[in-house]
Design an enzyme around this catalytic site. Structure first.
Site, PDB file in Angstrom:
ATOM      1  CB  THR A   1      -0.942   0.006   1.216  1.00 16.21           C
ATOM      2  OG1 THR A   1      -1.791  -1.150   1.154  1.00 16.21           O
ATOM      3  CG2 THR A   1      -1.802   1.257   1.249  1.00 16.21           C
ATOM      4  CB  CYS A   2       3.950   2.113   1.846  1.00 14.95           C
ATOM      5  SG  CYS A   2       3.356   1.609   3.482  1.00 14.95           S
TER       6      CYS A   2
END
Length: 249
Positions: free
Chosen positions: A50-51
């Protein structure tokens, strides 16, 4: 796990070890926050899905809008060592961001955001959150809900921009399939520049991207082929028509 909203409080005063020009240097909290408006988004770890795919790229994409609405700097913070953060930044679209390694977790612990992610093999890491800091004082925090896993609902760049300016627009973005030396490709890209639209240029002709790839997507193997905000516009003539300009000759 109890995560506290620290709006109205001062940010923790710590010394970060960072990599700058191949050297380890000390960066104090006051160097980042004093007499400035700073957006911070904190995440569990560099290179995590996600990052890398969403959280960081969107802040980089909306940076100009955030800067236009009074932000001096956008900081991405993670409990990683400075070597990891430096390497991650080199492999990300992060030209508008400052990546800060909170290697010992001191800042994160001072924020009350240090959590145990041993179940993922991460040890102690930051909970995902974002905040707006003015002259060292936290004005607004967006803390992800306390759910299992790694929720990503409120600490995103769009939420922060909407907080700063609910009427702020979003920048357009284009993708151009082109060939080196193609004058129509050059004209299409110049029109995008003239209209302040950032674009990704994908050169065709190698074994990964070919004219067959373009034909499969558009039904036309000629270049350029341009997409703006996810919509296929077409070649240079269609781009000119899109902008209400005279077709290139």
């Amino acid at each position: 796990m109890e995560l506290s909203n620290r709006e109205g409080q001062e940010v923790p005063q710590v010394t970060f070890k960072q990599r700058r020009n191949g050297q380890l240097v000390d960066v104090e909290s006051k160097d980042i926050f004093a007499n400035r408006t700073v957006v911070v988004f904190a995440l569990p770890g560099a290179y995590t899905p996600t990052c890398s795919s969403t959280h960081l790229p969107r802040y980089n994409e909306l940076a100009d809008k955030l800067f236009a609405n009074g932000v001096d700097e956008i900081v991405c913070l993670s409990v990683n060592d400075p070597f990891v953060m430096e390497a991650w930044g080199e492999h990300q679209e992060a030209s508008n961001l400052t990546l800060i390694a909170d290697g010992n977790g001191e800042f994160t612990e001072g924020m009350g955001m240090l959590v145990d992610k041993s179940d993922l093999g991460f040890g102690r890491r930051s909970w995902r959150y974002s905040m707006l800091v003015k002259n060292g004082r936290i004005e607004k925090m967006f803390i992800e809900p306390e759910k299992p896993g790694d929720p990503f609902e409120v600490s995103d760049a769009d939420t922060m921009l909407d907080h700063l300016n609910p009427s702020a627009g979003r920048p357009s973005f284009a993708t151009v399939f082109s060939k080196p030396g193609c004058p129509y490709c050059a004209r299409a890209k110049q029109m995008l520049v003239d209209h302040h639209i950032a674009y990704e240029d994908i050169s065709i002709g190698n074994r990964d991207i070919t004219t067959r790839s373009v034909r499969a997507m558009t039904g036309n193997a000629t270049v350029p082929q341009v997409w703006i905000d996810g919509k296929h516009i077409g070649g240079a003539e269609e781009v000119a028509a899109h902008f209400g300009e005279k077709a290139p000759v």
